[in-house]
Design a protein around this motif. Sequence first.
Motif: not given
Length: 983
Positions: A278, A281, A293
């Motif tokens: 995460s 990202r 995404t």
Amino acid sequence: MSLTYTAGSLVAARGREWVVLPESAPDMLVLRPLGGSEDDVAAVFPAFEEVRPAEFAAPSATDLGDQRAAGLLRTALRIGFRSGAGPFRSLASIAVEPRAYQLVPLLMALRQRTVRLLISDDVGIGKTVEAGLIAKELLAQGEATRLAVLCSPTLAEQWQAELREKFGIDAELVLASTVSRLERGLELGQSLFDKHPYTIISTDFIKSTRHREDFVRRCPDLVIVDEAHSCVAADDAAQSGTSSSANQLRYELLRRVSAQEDRHLLLLTATPHSGKESAFRNLLGLVRPELATLNLESPAGRAKLAEHFVARKRADVRDYLTKEDGLADDSLAERTAFPSDRWTKDEPYKLTPAYRALLDDAIAYARDRVTAAGEQGRREARIAWWSVIALLRSMVSSPAAAAQTLKTRSESAAARTAREADVLGSPVASDSAENDRLEGMDVAPGAAESEEAGARLLELSARAAALTGPAEDAKLKALTRHLKGLIADGYHPIVFCRYIPTAEYLAAQLEGKLGRKTRIAAVTGTLSPQQRLERIEQLATGAPEDAGDPAVRRVLIATDCLSEGVNLQHHFDAVVHYDLAWNPTRHDQREGRVDRYGQKRDQVRVITMYGEDNGIDGKVLEVLFKKHRQILKDLGISVSVPDETASGVTDAVVEWLLLHGRQGSQESLFDLDGHQESFDRIEREWNSAAEREKTSRSKYAQRAIHPEEVAREVAAVRAALGGADEVRGFALDALRDLDALVRDPRDGSGDFTVRTGGTPAGLRDALAATLGGRIVEEDREIPFRTNPAIARGEVALVRTDPAIGAVAAYVLDSALDPNTPGPRPARRCGVITTDAVKTRTTLLLVRYRFHLTLPSRTGERQLVAEDARLLAYEGAPARARWLDDDAAAALLAAGATAGTHEQAARNAIAKDLAGLPDLAEHLTAYGTRLAAELDASHRRVRKANEEIVRGLKVVPQEPADVLGVYLYLPPVASAPLVSGAEA
């Protein structure tokens, strides 16, 4: 009546010749000296100063040079260019010659209208240079007008020096310690980000509410973020401590900065993944929101990411532009001198009986304290826990650190809740890989839980203080032995400690123990970042009596205030981990200070010391470090240890030590009931992080720029500006001709040394300005290095080194001025009799000027640029048979095989000089062809940016300047030998 001059034309004013720049108006001319840089630009008012058209005078037949004159003049001219006509506007004006692989991010950037890049090259590859290249290029092209670098405050001065010394960008430091001074100089309503176009800003300082809003409102159009992984948080960051909270604040700041779509953003980090998907990202989302995404499992997703992401290991770039990269040959191959090996060894030591007894009593106290606190409540238990960890860590560090800790109040003692105790206690007791609080982290932590340490702690403190010195401190004694071994082998080691008292204790104890010619200094958090760099520089340069003495050795004692960012590879080549960190990533950071590009040693040595009977070090080494090394061996990459993993292991070690004592800890940690499941989970998490890192490296490797594309641009740059071999030959020949004392060992390294005491005063003054007055005044030996990563007082054999520029400027100026006193290595004419030609052949050195129209986001820019080319023809000027570019360049290597009579040489060259007007048509046509090639090169580099390419124009300025004319004659009947230089 005043004349009107077009951009690119030559004028004479103030006793010299100038090029008219596009910014000129009829009543004010903006001029750059012929061959000068943008820094030399001046404004001249024709109404008040004499300005007249200038024509570049033809060479004189009475001022002949020898066979090297053409090559020396050509190289001197090219080195002097600071406004090349190629697509890379900045390469001619920077003081560093980038490696070919460092051009890849630049090429990626120039294909984007708004530059958004995540540069994740391995530690030591040169991310700072890669970011500096992009910044300088965007500023030179007008694509950006202002710059901000966000970095740790400990790295701010280093960033400032890198930008100033290598890229000519003079940035202001915006830190907690400088902001008051900066704000005092502001006008009413003015922001310091408006006043200072280039700034280097502490990320910790700017994330505060007051300054954050001002920065976001007035944020520059180009932002570089160093150590970008510390500026994002994982989605589960809320449950973490202070480090993640700080990351979250920085992340919110960068989200707002990146939200403006037309802002250039460069994110730099060697650890983009850090084991948390995460967080990775979120980092990608700062580059482009859609990347957060993106389906990175699909080829289309990876291709999209490749436009913005570059991540390479050393093995990827150690040998670059070779046949293995898909090129036809190795003519442009480049080998980068990274250390090829890291020699590592774990060295145990055993406590003396007195120290063992002290440690056993300290463990007994810790056990009693934790037990008692556990009965008092959660808050008291957490305070006691952190106090005990502080006590044990300082106890195994040094008697000095132990004595200080035992009588100092614990930071966590002020906590009002258990969570607050963790927030206060964790940073000073752990070695978090993501910890942004390196400043102040090396102070000795406290173990006392009240203002006045109890009698038991004070008694332990007194006993610890009595154990200083090698008689009772076996760790110190072992260190002395290891350092003597390294020094005997010619190494200059850094000794890393956890705490300030330990570093100061070692510096005092080691003084005079490592040999008469060993110099020792300590650098800790008690010094400001600037003072740290100054102390390192003092140790590196040494006392005047040490100058040039190869027997002098340096030993630096440092805390982890130097473990990140500060580059030490020029002065040190070995690392001793005196205190075992509780996270292997901290060791990677320490070793990365010396094991990086620019390290002269092929093998860096690393010694890790650990106490095999103190109950702590052996277990940390067994569980954390051996696993870390195995992953490195298996995958070829270093994977950051997740903080939860490291803290879980060390917590288990301390718990076990309190339960079983020092002797019980000799069993394997994995044999303890109740911990196997925990360690199995840790093993799985770590392996998972390693696999994700391996996957990201292989899947998302840089594929947007093929090596063939890099090779094409490298060849073009070298053709216009010259390469390393040409610069080395020029420096050797020119300095010898200028009466310098040159010592070339011919040892295969290409390095040589120079003493300049006998050179002309003008050259000595110019060198003193770049190298330092003391070096030149005392006629010290100046090392000239083929490796462009040099230390202060050395010269890199690259065209952009200021000292090389000073030599080139002197050679060029003296060639153009026949009245220059003293030696003149280069001349504008020469006659060489050589068997390298079969017929009369003439070589011309021609300078072309081009009028460039470069569209950018900020509007159209008009520029004047220069290029130098060699042209050659056979026969008489009126019937010239022109040779190709390769044949012309080959003439520079032609050596004289016979002498030429003085008067015959003058008569022969006079015919070529008289025939120069017959060559004008070809010179003009060549300039037109060269302009077309430059136009194509600009379009090729920016091929993905149609808006920028659309208005591009490259127009040659006529006439071209013939700087040199050199006649090559085939041998005939022997004639009296006359040196061209004497003719």
